[in-house]
Design an enzyme around this catalytic site. Structure first.
Site, short mmCIF file in Angstrom:
data_model
loop_
_atom_site.label_atom_id
_atom_site.label_comp_id
_atom_site.label_asym_id
_atom_site.label_seq_id
_atom_site.Cartn_x
_atom_site.Cartn_y
_atom_site.Cartn_z
N SER A 25 0.81 -1.21 0.00
CA SER A 25 0.00 0.00 0.00
C SER A 25 0.84 1.26 0.00
O SER A 25 2.07 1.22 -0.04
CB SER A 25 -0.95 0.05 1.20
OG SER A 25 -0.19 0.16 2.39
N THR A 57 -1.13 0.99 -6.59
CA THR A 57 -1.36 0.32 -5.30
C THR A 57 -2.65 0.90 -4.74
O THR A 57 -3.48 1.41 -5.50
CB THR A 57 -0.15 0.47 -4.35
OG1 THR A 57 -0.34 -0.36 -3.20
CG2 THR A 57 0.10 1.89 -3.92
N TYR A 58 -2.82 0.84 -3.43
CA TYR A 58 -4.02 1.39 -2.79
C TYR A 58 -3.61 2.24 -1.59
O TYR A 58 -2.49 2.14 -1.09
CB TYR A 58 -4.99 0.28 -2.38
CG TYR A 58 -4.41 -0.68 -1.39
CD1 TYR A 58 -4.59 -0.49 -0.02
CD2 TYR A 58 -3.66 -1.78 -1.80
CE1 TYR A 58 -4.03 -1.37 0.91
CE2 TYR A 58 -3.11 -2.66 -0.89
CZ TYR A 58 -3.30 -2.46 0.46
OH TYR A 58 -2.75 -3.32 1.37
N GLY A 73 5.62 -2.52 1.11
CA GLY A 73 5.66 -3.77 0.35
C GLY A 73 6.41 -3.57 -0.96
O GLY A 73 7.41 -2.85 -1.02
N ALA A 74 5.91 -4.20 -2.01
CA ALA A 74 6.58 -4.14 -3.31
C ALA A 74 6.77 -2.71 -3.81
O ALA A 74 7.75 -2.40 -4.49
CB ALA A 74 5.81 -4.96 -4.34
N ALA A 75 5.84 -1.81 -3.46
CA ALA A 75 5.94 -0.41 -3.90
C ALA A 75 7.21 0.25 -3.38
O ALA A 75 7.72 1.19 -3.99
CB ALA A 75 4.71 0.37 -3.45
#
Length: 122
Positions: A25, A57-58, A73-75
């Site tokens: 996120s 993402t969100y 995370g991945a972001a």
């Protein structure tokens, strides 16, 4: 017919945190969310002005008044602390709505505090 239109954007915010091991996120200061009319868990597209990366993402809420823009995370692999970002939301609109729609643009200062809110184009 529905068109997907830019609803709002946070223009040139600065990344304040990147946490690879968080679930995922983008944490955004609640003051910025309110200014842009963005909501927690809404899908966002992010454009890294510093390195050219584009990803989605969100939203999750970050503390009001904190100036936080945290990539999780991945972001967190897509930006570093200090990078400049543009964060956008889009939404479906009818032909009639899209003909007169003006997206909201939130400009910020160096601490990610709201400097100006305007309709685009200015």
């Amino acid at each position: 017919m529905q068109r997907i239109m830019l609803r709002a954007k946070l223009h040139r915010v600065t990344v304040t945190e990147a946490d690879l091991h968080y679930e995922g996120s983008c944490g955004i200061d609640e003051d910025l969310l309110d200014a842009a009319g963005m909501r927690e868990f809404e899908r966002i597209e992010l454009y890294n002005v510093t390195n050219g990366e584009r990803f989605d993402t969100y939203i999750i809420k970050a503390a009001r008044g904190s100036g936080a823009i945290s990539l999780n995370g991945a972001a967190a692999r897509r930006a570093q602390v200090g990078d400049l970002m543009i964060i956008c939301t889009y939404g479906p609109m009818s032909e009639e709505e899209s003909a007169t729609h003006k997206p909201k643009v939130v400009l910020v200062d160096d601490a990610n505090r709201v400097k100006e809110i305007r309709k685009f184009p200015a």
